[in-house]
Scaffold this motif. Structure first.
Motif, PDB file in Angstrom:
ATOM      1  N   THR A 454     -69.325  11.540   6.115  1.00 31.00           N
ATOM      2  CA  THR A 454     -68.991  12.575   7.092  1.00 31.00           C
ATOM      3  C   THR A 454     -68.056  11.985   8.141  1.00 31.00           C
ATOM      4  O   THR A 454     -67.968  10.756   8.304  1.00 31.00           O
ATOM      5  N   GLY A 455     -67.379  12.867   8.847  1.00 31.95           N
ATOM      6  CA  GLY A 455     -66.478  12.408   9.897  1.00 31.95           C
ATOM      7  C   GLY A 455     -67.219  12.134  11.192  1.00 31.95           C
ATOM      8  O   GLY A 455     -68.105  12.894  11.588  1.00 31.95           O
ATOM      9  N   GLN A 456     -66.887  11.040  11.834  1.00 25.28           N
ATOM     10  CA  GLN A 456     -67.457  10.680  13.132  1.00 25.28           C
ATOM     11  C   GLN A 456     -66.298  10.266  14.027  1.00 25.28           C
ATOM     12  O   GLN A 456     -65.788   9.152  13.921  1.00 25.28           O
ATOM     13  N   ARG A 457     -65.862  11.210  14.871  1.00 27.09           N
ATOM     14  CA  ARG A 457     -64.663  11.005  15.678  1.00 27.09           C
ATOM     15  C   ARG A 457     -63.490  10.729  14.749  1.00 27.09           C
ATOM     16  O   ARG A 457     -63.147  11.541  13.909  1.00 27.09           O
ATOM     17  N   SER A 458     -62.870   9.590  14.837  1.00 30.00           N
ATOM     18  CA  SER A 458     -61.701   9.327  13.991  1.00 30.00           C
ATOM     19  C   SER A 458     -62.035   8.441  12.798  1.00 30.00           C
ATOM     20  O   SER A 458     -61.135   7.887  12.170  1.00 30.00           O
ATOM     21  N   SER A 515     -60.033  10.515   0.901  1.00 32.66           N
ATOM     22  CA  SER A 515     -59.633  10.042  -0.421  1.00 32.66           C
ATOM     23  C   SER A 515     -60.697   9.101  -0.970  1.00 32.66           C
ATOM     24  O   SER A 515     -61.532   8.578  -0.213  1.00 32.66           O
ATOM     25  N   PRO A 516     -60.697   8.852  -2.292  1.00 30.43           N
ATOM     26  CA  PRO A 516     -61.654   7.888  -2.853  1.00 30.43           C
ATOM     27  C   PRO A 516     -61.545   6.515  -2.202  1.00 30.43           C
ATOM     28  O   PRO A 516     -62.566   5.831  -2.020  1.00 30.43           O
ATOM     29  N   GLU A 517     -60.325   6.108  -1.847  1.00 30.78           N
ATOM     30  CA  GLU A 517     -60.157   4.802  -1.208  1.00 30.78           C
ATOM     31  C   GLU A 517     -60.819   4.779   0.166  1.00 30.78           C
ATOM     32  O   GLU A 517     -61.437   3.774   0.561  1.00 30.78           O
ATOM     33  N   GLU A 518     -60.704   5.875   0.911  1.00 35.90           N
ATOM     34  CA  GLU A 518     -61.329   5.937   2.236  1.00 35.90           C
ATOM     35  C   GLU A 518     -62.854   5.959   2.121  1.00 35.90           C
ATOM     36  O   GLU A 518     -63.560   5.366   2.954  1.00 35.90           O
ATOM     37  N   ILE A 519     -63.358   6.632   1.095  1.00 36.10           N
ATOM     38  CA  ILE A 519     -64.809   6.640   0.875  1.00 36.10           C
ATOM     39  C   ILE A 519     -65.296   5.232   0.532  1.00 36.10           C
ATOM     40  O   ILE A 519     -66.319   4.764   1.050  1.00 36.10           O
ATOM     41  N   ASP A 520     -64.551   4.537  -0.330  1.00 40.75           N
ATOM     42  CA  ASP A 520     -64.915   3.159  -0.675  1.00 40.75           C
ATOM     43  C   ASP A 520     -64.925   2.274   0.564  1.00 40.75           C
ATOM     44  O   ASP A 520     -65.809   1.418   0.729  1.00 40.75           O
ATOM     45  N   GLU A 521     -63.953   2.467   1.434  1.00 35.83           N
ATOM     46  CA  GLU A 521     -63.880   1.646   2.643  1.00 35.83           C
ATOM     47  C   GLU A 521     -65.076   1.904   3.554  1.00 35.83           C
ATOM     48  O   GLU A 521     -65.642   0.968   4.139  1.00 35.83           O
TER      49      GLU A 521
END
Length: 556
Positions: A454-458, A515-521
């Motif tokens: 989920t998003g938390q601020r930025s 993106s999948p990369e952002e989820i992995d990060e």
């Protein structure tokens, strides 16, 4: 006369209730009884129903006595089963002792057989039954009960798993093949099958003195598993509680790497243990401990009554000498001519060790083994990928696929899995071992989780479902830490500093704008603050496994 249905207990509840009704090894009571406030009378007929895929009617009997019980004396396991309104008057409970004279643990009367005999209402009633010794009234006539008795007497053992049993009494099998086919531990004297509804007991024909199996009239007195705790161990409970679970107790004579199947036995309900025998002291300290931790051990002498099979020899003759030997190895399936050729090749290699040695020296043999393994792994991975991408797949669907492909978690683990219920209250989805004997658990969750992150601020943070799964893994590890000495002694598995992998979610189902990369990060960041637990997604797990297969293909 009234008719009642009793649901057999699953393994966990059977062991739990057994330990509470007999908290110490002395005075063990193996008989079946239940607490109820229904109008059960002495002499009423009772059928025992085993739930699940291998379910059906497994025993017929009657109530032999009824004794009033004060509600305040009920322990929590029994009290939670009673349907009681706290605001209403205190109900009157009765303890009903049951005796089952017709046992059909190995050949349950199935749903189909009952429906074919016009007893489909018994099947419907069984669906209302809950495990844990609750009686349900069944609307039967005397004539219908007679039909049910006939069905039990004429029941044939099924030929499909998990209830199929392919070992005839008097036959000898390799113990490694037995456990490969039916599960269980080759290190134990007694234990649950693991993969099938059976309990297994192994006798040592060479034992002497108090530990030698012997006949006491029609009863076989046989030693169980040595233990050091005051309460009954899980392994000994697999035999002592087999009636409560409604599963057959299969008895073997073990000798070196082979075992001879004697047949099906049943624990004596009134006097299941003749006595306990001291077996000396045992060091239960770990390999890392500087000081020994010596404890006294002892084992039970079970009293067993044989239901079918061959007689246990009590003289010094070798029962293995003239016994027939069978193989339980599973042969590859497929097109008939190819399967036949493979079977013939396996027969030759088994009968002619020199040929097998010569073939093993060929580079082509290694190539063939690699190709077969890679093809099977690719097929399994494709099936898992399809199940993961199906939004309707449940945790159970994914677990059934992953448990046969443990290689997907990397080469640091031994192939296969160990028993999942290492503690009384918890059960791991997968239990893996490293070569040094340490444990690694796997917790599998659904792939279709929309709020994986989920998003938390930025920034992105992991979602609630991931936190719940990690919390569950933490509780598992704490329980393993607390029960570590018992597990090490009973199973030879070192749970000290065990670790876990949580597999949860798939980037394709995430609704967040990521993106999948952002989820992995986000998951890598979360993992960096964990010590004994790591989190991964199904798509990342499958991608890593596919890369491994591709690398082995490029080496050919």
């Amino acid at each position: 006369m009234k008719y009642w249905l009793l649901a057999a207990e699953n393994k966990t509840s059977a062991y739990e209730i057994s330990r509470e009704s007999s908290p110490t090894v002395e005075g063990w009571d193996s008989s079946l009884s239940t607490i109820t406030r229904l109008g059960v009378e002495e002499g009423d007929a009772v059928l025992l129903w085993r739930r699940g895929r291998a379910g059906g009617v497994v025993a017929l009997g009657e109530s032999t006595s009824t004794t009033p019980v004060e509600s305040g004396t009920l322990n929590w396991s029994l009290a939670r089963l009673m349907d009681r309104d706290d605001d209403g008057p205190t109900p009157h409970y009765v303890k009903v002792r049951l005796s089952f004279g017709k046992l059909s643990f190995a050949a349950p009367v199935s749903d189909q057989a009952l429906r074919a005999s016009g007893l489909d209402h018994v099947v419907k009633r069984s669906r209302s039954a809950t495990e844990g010794r609750q009686l349900l009234a069944v609307d039967l006539t005397d004539e219908q009960w007679g039909e049910l008795v006939q069905l039990v007497e004429e029941a044939q053992a099924p030929d499909g798993m998990p209830t199929a049993w392919s070992i005839p009494p008097g036959a000898v099998v390799k113990r490694s093949e037995l456990h490969d086919a039916f599960g269980g531990s080759s290190r134990l004297t007694v234990g649950a099958s693991g993969r099938t509804p059976n309990a297994l007991l192994f006798l040592d024909h060479s034992a002497t003195g108090e530990l030698a199996p012997r006949w006491d009239g029609p009863v076989l007195v046989a030693p169980g598993q040595s233990q050091w705790m005051d309460s009954i161990s899980h392994d000994n409970l697999s035999a002592l509680a087999h009636r409560r679970r409604g599963v057959p107790l299969r008895v073997f004579v073990a000798q070196h790497s082979e075992c001879l199947y004697l047949g099906e036995f049943a624990i004596e309900p009134e006097s299941p243990v003749e006595r306990w025998v001291d077996t000396g002291k045992r060091d239960i300290s770990s390999t890392y401990s500087r000081r020994p931790n010596m404890v006294d051990t002892r084992l039970p002498l079970f009293r067993l009554r044989q239901l079918n099979g061959v007689t246990m020899p009590t003289d010094r003759r070798d029962p293995f000498r003239n016994a027939s030997r069978i193989s339980l190895r599973l042969h590859p399936a497929g097109e008939q001519s190819a399967a036949t050729a493979i079977r013939e090749l396996l027969t030759i290699l088994e009968d002619e060790p020199a040929t097998a040695t010569s073939l093993g020296a060929l580079d082509e043999a290694q190539l063939l083994a690699t190709l077969v393994q890679r093809a099977r792994r690719q097929a399994d991975l494709d099936q898992l990928r399809a199940a993961v991408e199906d939004p309707e797949s449940s945790e159970g669907d994914l677990q059934r696929l992953v448990e046969r492909m443990t290689w997907i978690f990397g080469g640091e683990f031994l192939p296969g899995t160990v028993r999942r219920n290492l503690t009384l209250r918890d059960q791991l989805d997968l239990a893996l071992l490293r070569p040094d004997g340490t444990l690694h658990g796997v917790e599998l969750k659904k792939a279709n989780i929309k709020r994986l992150v989920t998003g938390q601020r930025s920034h992105l943070i992991i979602g609630t479902e991931v936190n719940k799964a990690v919390g569950q893994a933490m509780n598992y590890l704490r329980e393993l830490d607390e029960k570590r000495p018992q597990i090490l002694v009973d199973l030879g598995i070192d749970c000290r500093r065990a670790s876990m992998t949580v597999v949860v979610g798939h980037s394709g189902f995430v609704t967040a704008d990521a993106s999948p990369e952002e989820i992995d990060e986000a998951i890598r960041t979360f993992n960096s603050y964990l010590t004994r637990i790591s989190v991964t997604t199904y798509d990342r797990l499958i991608e890593n496994a596919q890369r491994t297969i591709d690398l082995t293909a490029s080496d050919q």
